[in-house]
Design an enzyme around this catalytic site. Structure first.
Site, mmCIF file in Angstrom:
data_model
loop_
_atom_site.group_PDB
_atom_site.id
_atom_site.type_symbol
_atom_site.label_atom_id
_atom_site.label_comp_id
_atom_site.label_asym_id
_atom_site.label_seq_id
_atom_site.Cartn_x
_atom_site.Cartn_y
_atom_site.Cartn_z
ATOM 1 N N ALA A 35 0.844 -1.205 0.000
ATOM 2 C CA ALA A 35 0.000 0.000 0.000
ATOM 3 C C ALA A 35 0.871 1.244 0.000
ATOM 4 O O ALA A 35 0.701 2.163 0.804
ATOM 5 C CB ALA A 35 -0.948 -0.015 1.194
ATOM 6 N N TYR A 65 2.783 4.108 -2.894
ATOM 7 C CA TYR A 65 2.195 4.979 -3.908
ATOM 8 C C TYR A 65 1.466 4.191 -4.993
ATOM 9 O O TYR A 65 0.332 4.494 -5.356
ATOM 10 C CB TYR A 65 3.286 5.833 -4.563
ATOM 11 C CG TYR A 65 3.874 6.837 -3.615
ATOM 12 C CD1 TYR A 65 3.172 7.991 -3.285
ATOM 13 C CD2 TYR A 65 5.117 6.637 -3.038
ATOM 14 C CE1 TYR A 65 3.701 8.916 -2.404
ATOM 15 C CE2 TYR A 65 5.653 7.555 -2.156
ATOM 16 C CZ TYR A 65 4.938 8.694 -1.845
ATOM 17 O OH TYR A 65 5.456 9.606 -0.966
ATOM 18 N N LYS A 121 2.197 -4.594 4.958
ATOM 19 C CA LYS A 121 2.893 -4.947 6.204
ATOM 20 C C LYS A 121 2.330 -4.193 7.411
ATOM 21 O O LYS A 121 2.124 -4.752 8.468
ATOM 22 C CB LYS A 121 4.363 -4.565 6.006
ATOM 23 C CG LYS A 121 5.323 -5.276 6.873
ATOM 24 C CD LYS A 121 6.734 -4.836 6.536
ATOM 25 C CE LYS A 121 7.406 -5.805 5.591
ATOM 26 N NZ LYS A 121 8.807 -5.481 5.297
ATOM 27 N N VAL A 138 4.137 -10.172 3.263
ATOM 28 C CA VAL A 138 4.253 -11.155 2.179
ATOM 29 C C VAL A 138 5.615 -11.845 2.305
ATOM 30 O O VAL A 138 6.637 -11.185 2.485
ATOM 31 C CB VAL A 138 4.160 -10.452 0.799
ATOM 32 C CG1 VAL A 138 4.342 -11.452 -0.330
ATOM 33 C CG2 VAL A 138 2.851 -9.703 0.675
ATOM 34 N N GLU A 170 18.584 15.201 -0.622
ATOM 35 C CA GLU A 170 17.431 15.684 0.160
ATOM 36 C C GLU A 170 17.690 15.499 1.661
ATOM 37 O O GLU A 170 17.331 16.350 2.472
ATOM 38 C CB GLU A 170 16.155 14.950 -0.267
ATOM 39 C CG GLU A 170 15.719 15.330 -1.682
ATOM 40 C CD GLU A 170 14.245 15.101 -1.939
ATOM 41 O OE1 GLU A 170 13.731 14.047 -1.531
ATOM 42 O OE2 GLU A 170 13.607 15.978 -2.552
ATOM 43 N N ALA A 215 8.120 7.892 -7.305
ATOM 44 C CA ALA A 215 6.718 7.878 -6.886
ATOM 45 C C ALA A 215 5.832 8.332 -8.046
ATOM 46 O O ALA A 215 4.720 7.829 -8.235
ATOM 47 C CB ALA A 215 6.539 8.812 -5.695
ATOM 48 N N GLN A 216 6.353 9.272 -8.811
ATOM 49 C CA GLN A 216 5.599 9.796 -9.953
ATOM 50 C C GLN A 216 5.236 8.654 -10.920
ATOM 51 O O GLN A 216 4.084 8.521 -11.354
ATOM 52 C CB GLN A 216 6.454 10.853 -10.665
ATOM 53 C CG GLN A 216 5.687 11.656 -11.654
ATOM 54 C CD GLN A 216 6.516 12.693 -12.418
ATOM 55 O OE1 GLN A 216 6.023 13.261 -13.358
ATOM 56 N NE2 GLN A 216 7.731 12.954 -12.028
HETATM 57 C C1 LIG Z 1 14.005 9.892 0.835
HETATM 58 C C2 LIG Z 1 13.369 9.623 -0.494
HETATM 59 C C3 LIG Z 1 12.939 10.678 -1.278
HETATM 60 C C4 LIG Z 1 12.311 10.431 -2.505
HETATM 61 N N1 LIG Z 1 11.872 11.501 -3.229
HETATM 62 C C5 LIG Z 1 11.175 11.293 -4.360
HETATM 63 C C6 LIG Z 1 10.592 12.383 -5.061
HETATM 64 O O1 LIG Z 1 10.773 13.540 -4.687
HETATM 65 N N2 LIG Z 1 9.847 12.126 -6.174
HETATM 66 C C7 LIG Z 1 9.620 10.849 -6.611
HETATM 67 O O2 LIG Z 1 8.883 10.682 -7.605
HETATM 68 N N3 LIG Z 1 10.162 9.785 -5.993
HETATM 69 C C8 LIG Z 1 10.933 9.962 -4.860
HETATM 70 N N4 LIG Z 1 11.475 8.889 -4.173
HETATM 71 C C9 LIG Z 1 11.275 7.519 -4.721
HETATM 72 C C10 LIG Z 1 9.875 7.009 -4.352
HETATM 73 O O3 LIG Z 1 9.645 7.179 -2.980
HETATM 74 C C11 LIG Z 1 9.710 5.544 -4.727
HETATM 75 O O4 LIG Z 1 10.059 5.365 -6.070
HETATM 76 C C12 LIG Z 1 8.238 5.127 -4.503
HETATM 77 O O5 LIG Z 1 7.951 5.148 -3.118
HETATM 78 C C13 LIG Z 1 7.930 3.757 -5.078
HETATM 79 O O6 LIG Z 1 6.568 3.462 -4.884
HETATM 80 P P1 LIG Z 1 6.083 1.969 -4.667
HETATM 81 O O7 LIG Z 1 4.604 1.997 -4.687
HETATM 82 O O8 LIG Z 1 6.801 1.050 -5.606
HETATM 83 O O9 LIG Z 1 6.629 1.570 -3.220
HETATM 84 P P2 LIG Z 1 6.438 2.261 -1.805
HETATM 85 O O10 LIG Z 1 5.733 3.555 -1.901
HETATM 86 O O11 LIG Z 1 7.780 2.254 -1.157
HETATM 87 O O12 LIG Z 1 5.481 1.229 -1.042
HETATM 88 C C14 LIG Z 1 5.761 -0.121 -0.836
HETATM 89 C C15 LIG Z 1 4.772 -0.650 0.191
HETATM 90 O O13 LIG Z 1 4.933 -2.074 0.297
HETATM 91 C C16 LIG Z 1 4.955 -2.448 1.655
HETATM 92 N N5 LIG Z 1 5.728 -3.684 1.785
HETATM 93 C C17 LIG Z 1 7.042 -3.859 1.538
HETATM 94 N N6 LIG Z 1 7.385 -5.142 1.732
HETATM 95 C C18 LIG Z 1 6.262 -5.781 2.119
HETATM 96 C C19 LIG Z 1 5.965 -7.129 2.453
HETATM 97 N N7 LIG Z 1 6.899 -8.078 2.449
HETATM 98 N N8 LIG Z 1 4.702 -7.454 2.809
HETATM 99 C C20 LIG Z 1 3.728 -6.503 2.824
HETATM 100 N N9 LIG Z 1 3.942 -5.219 2.499
HETATM 101 C C21 LIG Z 1 5.200 -4.851 2.149
HETATM 102 C C22 LIG Z 1 5.618 -1.261 2.362
HETATM 103 O O14 LIG Z 1 5.300 -1.251 3.738
HETATM 104 C C23 LIG Z 1 4.993 -0.093 1.595
HETATM 105 O O15 LIG Z 1 3.768 0.289 2.162
HETATM 106 C C24 LIG Z 1 12.127 9.094 -2.955
HETATM 107 C C25 LIG Z 1 12.568 8.028 -2.167
HETATM 108 C C26 LIG Z 1 13.179 8.276 -0.954
HETATM 109 C C27 LIG Z 1 13.622 7.122 -0.090
#
Ligand SMILES: Cc1cc2nc3c(=O)[nH]c(=O)nc-3n(C[C@H](O)[C@H](O)[C@H](O)COP(=O)(O)OP(=O)(O)OC[C@H]3O[C@@H](n4cnc5c(N)ncnc54)[C@H](O)[C@@H]3O)c2cc1C
Length: 408
Positions: A14, A16, A41, A84, A173, A321-322
């Site tokens: 859950a 982005y 998680k 997971v 950052e 995240a975008q």
């Molecule tokens: C400090 C920082 C700054 C950033 N700044 C930017 C920015 O300015 N702009 C931008 O576009 N991107 C930015 N990023 C990158 C961006 O945050 C990631 O690319 C984005 O969060 C990826 O989204 P996602 O949905 O793949 O994963 P996430 O948003 O990381 O979510 C993954 C989810 O899966 C859950 N999870 C993980 N493992 C398990 C498991 N085994 N079982 C159940 N649940 C689990 C986690 O708890 C989490 O809720 C930044 C990253 C960091 C660390």
């Protein structure tokens, strides 16, 4: 009357990507069209893109997270809090730490993990900026070093040195936040600010590789002005209990002693991808244009677990995240199409709206809709981007609760 079995969509993660898929699906699909299950998680979603603030201690960790149940429609979505462990693709089953779930359609959105490139000692001795737990631990560790300094008869200045490995987005950052936080810590713990060192070590020949050079110069000079020392073109060879070993080219490694070492230099996809036997590069699956996993018509992969090539430069898009959110929109659309037996699936095309990199509370750099920005204007845009992510998932009420309004 025969009741037809509804297809079951399981969304893993859950963040982005996963949460946006969920809220869009609950809008697109009627209660009778599918069972939707979201697995995460924690009971909360955290803004990964704000973790540098929680890690430095400039924003409380409760400000970067909110309850998942507050943004999902519980009539349409079952939320399961669970970790997971593995995906059994042959039996269409997800193994959790405390049970298992079957699926007809699966969305893998489990995010990324730090990539340490096999550098010795990093896993043991370096802190990461990965989730709420790691951010809270890092913030506490830095504060502990400052609190301990004056307790010791023989003062150890290296206790106050903070090394940040990586001058990419996350590293820069975090450095910006540190330059805001360190003066506060010095005041709170009666420490002479000149005793503190903040050192950034980057192996590439520049900070923020790939970013506009003029903006990179601005960022580096602003951070240097606030006391950050940059070691560019320098690689961390090893992390030790007392600091790091670094070297430029073929030089002999030298030691930098530091009470805190942070690794912010690499991201890979979730290790569950490889553990489950999916073909991947550093935990990232090269997905088809409709975001499905090659060979698996019922499995979508998005966010940091997915890999998409930017055809213009023939290199993968960096995970952001975008991208994760834009993928979530497409996956929700494609799942609704599959469930309604519509043959035409949407193709994902990244719509780059720009990038803004924060340099602390009121400073940033960015390229937004092709226009370069620095300083307070860029910082304003960063807050707009942060609030927009909240709006897309939870609407205006979430922005009012968690949004950033410190625009000046
Ligand atoms: C400090 C920082 C700054 C950033 N700044 C930017 C920015 O300015 N702009 C931008 O576009 N991107 C930015 N990023 C990158 C961006 O945050 C990631 O690319 C984005 O969060 C990826 O989204 P996602 O949905 O793949 O994963 P996430 O948003 O990381 O979510 C993954 C989810 O899966 C859950 N999870 C993980 N493992 C398990 C498991 N085994 N079982 C159940 N649940 C689990 C986690 O708890 C989490 O809720 C930044 C990253 C960091 C660390």
């Amino acid at each position: 009357m025969i009741k037809l079995k509804k297809p079951k969509i399981v969304i893993l993660g859950a963040g982005y990507g996963g949460l946006l898929t969920t809220v869009r699906l609950q809008k697109h699909l009627g209660v009778n069209e599918a069972d939707i299950v979201l697995v995460n998680k924690n009971s909360y979603h955290y803004e990964t893109t704000w973790l540098h603030e929680a890690s430095a201690g400039t924003l409380h960790h409760d400000k970067v997270r909110y309850n998942i149940e507050n943004v999902i429609d519980r009539n349409k979505v079952d939320f399961i809090q669970g970790s997971v462990v593995e995906i059994n693709k042959d039996e269409k089953k997800v193994i959790l730490e405390n049970g298992e779930i079957t699926y007809d359609y699966l969305v893998i959105a489990l995010g990324g993990e730090p990539e340490t490139f096999g550098i010795k000692g990093l896993k043991e001795y370096a802190f990461g900026i990965t989730n709420v737990n790691s951010s809270r631990q890092l913030r506490e560790h830095i504060e502990y070093q400052f609190a301990t300094y004056n307790m010791e008869e023989e003062k150890d200045d290296t206790r106050l040195a903070i090394v940040v490995g990586g001058a990419g987005f996350t590293g820069i950052e975090f450095l910006g936040e540190l330059t805001n936080r360190v003066p506060e810590l010095c005041r709170e713990y009666d420490i002479d600010a000149s005793k503190v060192r903040i050192i950034c070590v980057e192996a590439a020949p520049t900070a923020l590789p790939g970013f506009d050079p003029e903006l990179v110069n601005y960022a580096v000079s602003q951070l240097e002005r606030r006391g950050v020392e940059f070691l560019i073109g320098t690689a961390i060879k090893e992390a030790t209990p007392t600091g790091i070993l670094v070297a430029k080219g073929d030089e002999e490694p030298r030691e930098i002693k530091a009470g805190t070492v942070v690794w912010a230099a690499g991201v890979r996809g979730n290790s569950i991808i490889e553990k489950s036997g999916f073909e991947a590069m550093r935990g990232r699956v090269k997905v088809q244009p409709d975001l499905r996993m090659p060979g698996f018509d019922n499995v979508f992969v998005i966010g940091d677990c997915s890999l998409i090539i930017n055809e213009e430069i023939n290199r993968p898009y960096p995970p952001t995240a975008q991208i994760a959110m834009q993928q979530g929109e497409v996956v929700a659309h494609n799942l609704a199409a599959l469930i309604r037996n519509k043959p035409q699936l949407e193709t994902f095309k990244f719509d780059n709206k720009g990038t803004v990199c924060s340099l602390g509370e009121d400073d940033a750099i960015g390229v937004v809709f092709g226009k370069k920005l620095t300083g307070t204007k860029a910082s304003f845009m960063k807050k707009v981007v942060d609030n927009r992510a909240l709006y897309m998932i939870g609407g205006a009420s979430l922005v009012m609760k968690k949004g950033k309004f410190n625009f000046i």
